[in-house]
Write a protein that holds these residues in place. Structure first.
Motif, PDB file in Angstrom:
ATOM      1  N   TYR A  42       0.205  -0.998   0.231  1.00 38.64           N
ATOM      2  CA  TYR A  42      -0.139  -0.089   0.150  1.00 38.64           C
ATOM      3  C   TYR A  42       0.875   0.959   0.463  1.00 38.64           C
ATOM      4  O   TYR A  42       2.185   1.442   0.640  1.00 38.64           O
ATOM      5  CB  TYR A  42      -0.936  -0.145   1.505  1.00 38.64           C
ATOM      6  CG  TYR A  42      -0.424  -0.601   2.091  1.00 38.64           C
ATOM      7  CD1 TYR A  42       0.234   0.186   3.508  1.00 38.64           C
ATOM      8  CD2 TYR A  42      -0.789  -1.919   2.702  1.00 38.64           C
ATOM      9  CE1 TYR A  42       0.160   0.024   4.846  1.00 38.64           C
ATOM     10  CE2 TYR A  42       0.436  -2.536   3.856  1.00 38.64           C
ATOM     11  CZ  TYR A  42       1.081  -1.673   4.837  1.00 38.64           C
ATOM     12  OH  TYR A  42       1.537  -2.676   6.150  1.00 38.64           O
ATOM     13  N   THR A  45      -1.274   5.640   3.979  1.00 36.07           N
ATOM     14  CA  THR A  45      -1.548   5.417   5.321  1.00 36.07           C
ATOM     15  C   THR A  45      -2.720   6.347   5.538  1.00 36.07           C
ATOM     16  O   THR A  45      -2.649   6.400   7.245  1.00 36.07           O
ATOM     17  CB  THR A  45      -0.594   4.219   6.205  1.00 36.07           C
ATOM     18  OG1 THR A  45      -0.150   4.912   6.560  1.00 36.07           O
ATOM     19  CG2 THR A  45      -0.829   2.452   5.680  1.00 36.07           C
ATOM     20  N   LEU A  66      -7.513   4.921   0.150  1.00 39.39           N
ATOM     21  CA  LEU A  66      -6.837   3.786   0.269  1.00 39.39           C
ATOM     22  C   LEU A  66      -6.674   2.495  -0.816  1.00 39.39           C
ATOM     23  O   LEU A  66      -7.900   1.755  -1.224  1.00 39.39           O
ATOM     24  CB  LEU A  66      -6.621   3.442   1.166  1.00 39.39           C
ATOM     25  CG  LEU A  66      -6.111   4.608   2.328  1.00 39.39           C
ATOM     26  CD1 LEU A  66      -5.794   4.128   3.844  1.00 39.39           C
ATOM     27  CD2 LEU A  66      -4.960   5.783   2.213  1.00 39.39           C
ATOM     28  N   VAL A 134      -4.164   3.077  10.410  1.00 38.34           N
ATOM     29  CA  VAL A 134      -4.664   4.248   8.988  1.00 38.34           C
ATOM     30  C   VAL A 134      -5.650   5.460   9.599  1.00 38.34           C
ATOM     31  O   VAL A 134      -5.837   5.618  10.739  1.00 38.34           O
ATOM     32  CB  VAL A 134      -5.707   4.111   7.863  1.00 38.34           C
ATOM     33  CG1 VAL A 134      -5.981   5.057   6.992  1.00 38.34           C
ATOM     34  CG2 VAL A 134      -5.149   2.682   6.952  1.00 38.34           C
ATOM     35  N   GLU A 257       0.110   6.839  12.195  1.00 41.78           N
ATOM     36  CA  GLU A 257      -0.297   5.601  11.229  1.00 41.78           C
ATOM     37  C   GLU A 257       0.412   4.928  11.265  1.00 41.78           C
ATOM     38  O   GLU A 257       1.819   5.011  11.305  1.00 41.78           O
ATOM     39  CB  GLU A 257      -1.481   6.651  10.157  1.00 41.78           C
ATOM     40  CG  GLU A 257       0.490   7.387   9.291  1.00 41.78           C
ATOM     41  CD  GLU A 257       0.229   8.355   9.673  1.00 41.78           C
ATOM     42  OE1 GLU A 257       1.212   9.242   9.448  1.00 41.78           O
ATOM     43  OE2 GLU A 257      -0.187   9.059  10.853  1.00 41.78           O
ATOM     44  N   ALA A 260       4.306   3.409   5.500  1.00 44.53           N
ATOM     45  CA  ALA A 260       3.285   3.148   4.007  1.00 44.53           C
ATOM     46  C   ALA A 260       4.324   1.333   3.299  1.00 44.53           C
ATOM     47  O   ALA A 260       5.790   1.674   4.750  1.00 44.53           O
ATOM     48  CB  ALA A 260       3.417   3.361   2.950  1.00 44.53           C
TER      49      ALA A 260
END
Length: 268
Positions: A42, A45, A66, A134, A257, A260
């Motif tokens: 991903y 976040t 996302l 997140v 968070e 990433a």
């Protein structure tokens, strides 16, 4: 003599118990180990929802999308059947067929620090998941033009999750006293800003004298944020001119968070 016989027996008993416990613990650990290896990528976040309100009407609201890539998730016991995401904002689990896609996208429309579960199921019914955090903040661009009684702005600080309150409310506000037209208006105005909490207790205020064709700003950060509806208001304390009011308000959270996990270069 009896006590000397008891000690060796007790030692043997303890050693046997420890051995059995070790075996049981090892078996339990093996049972808890899933054959599915979770590998999810991903790019980010965190993000900020942006809402625009003008003269009491909502013009737009853009959420935070996302994306989660499960393509490298595999199982030792079979083929992947489904991938899923639990967004953490009260939305039901999102699930896709692994034969059709390995990506799940979700758009957040509410703010908060969300615990997100990323999971996979193989064709043997095995299930595994990981969790990440997140951070979704919200920015509200609000304006009320050509008015002598500006509307109040509502700021909803209630997160859409079982999480802590926002860290602070960031306020950047500007009031303009437009220049006189055709001899109409042209005076100076004294205006004041007021920020009230959900219990209607004033937590911040500021005042300015604004001449014809001039503007003034109030930049303020409100910490110790109570959950609920805060009210930001502007009042003309002295003067008769109409004014233009612009608020730029962001509901901010602690940067807690997860990091990433972007797809490594060359693996696309």
């Amino acid at each position: 003599m009896r006590s000397s016989r008891i000690v060796p027996l007790l030692l043997c008993s303890v050693m046997l118990s420890a051995s059995i416990a070790g075996c049981l613990g090892s078996d339990a650990a093996k049972k808890e180990t899933s054959p599915i290896e979770m590998v999810v990528y991903y790019e980010t976040t965190s993000g900020t929802i942006v809402e625009e309100i003008r003269d009491g009407l909502q013009l737009s609201e853009n959420g935070v999308e996302l994306a989660f890539d499960f393509a490298r998730t595999t199982s030792e016991n079979g083929q992947m059947k489904n991938f899923y995401v639990v967004p953490g904002d009260g939305t039901s689990q999102l699930q896709v067929n692994a034969d059709e896609t390995a990506e799940i996208r979700y758009t957040y429309m509410t703010h908060g620090l969300f615990t997100v579960y990323l999971g996979a199921i193989d064709d043997q019914g095995n299930d595994n998941n990981i969790s990440i955090t997140v951070r979704i903040e919200k920015q509200i661009i609000w304006s009320d033009d050509n008015t002598d009684t500006p509307r109040e702005m509502n700021i909803d600080t209630m997160p859409d999750c079982e999480c802590d309150s926002p860290e602070f409310i960031q306020i950047k506000s500007t009031v303009e006293n437009p220049p006189a037209l055709l001899g109409i208006g042209g005076g100076q105005d004294t205006v004041s800003w007021h920020l009230n909490d959900p219990d209607d207790e004033e937590q911040g205020n500021h005042s300015e004298i604004i001449g014809d064709g001039q503007d003034a700003s109030w930049n303020y950060n409100q910490y110790n944020v109570m959950q609920g509806i805060w009210i930001l208001s502007v009042v003309i304390d002295q003067g008769t001119d109409n004014i233009d009011v612009s608020h730029d308000v962001t509901i901010k959270y602690l940067a807690e968070e997860s990091e990433a996990n972007p797809l490594p270069v060359g693996e696309e």
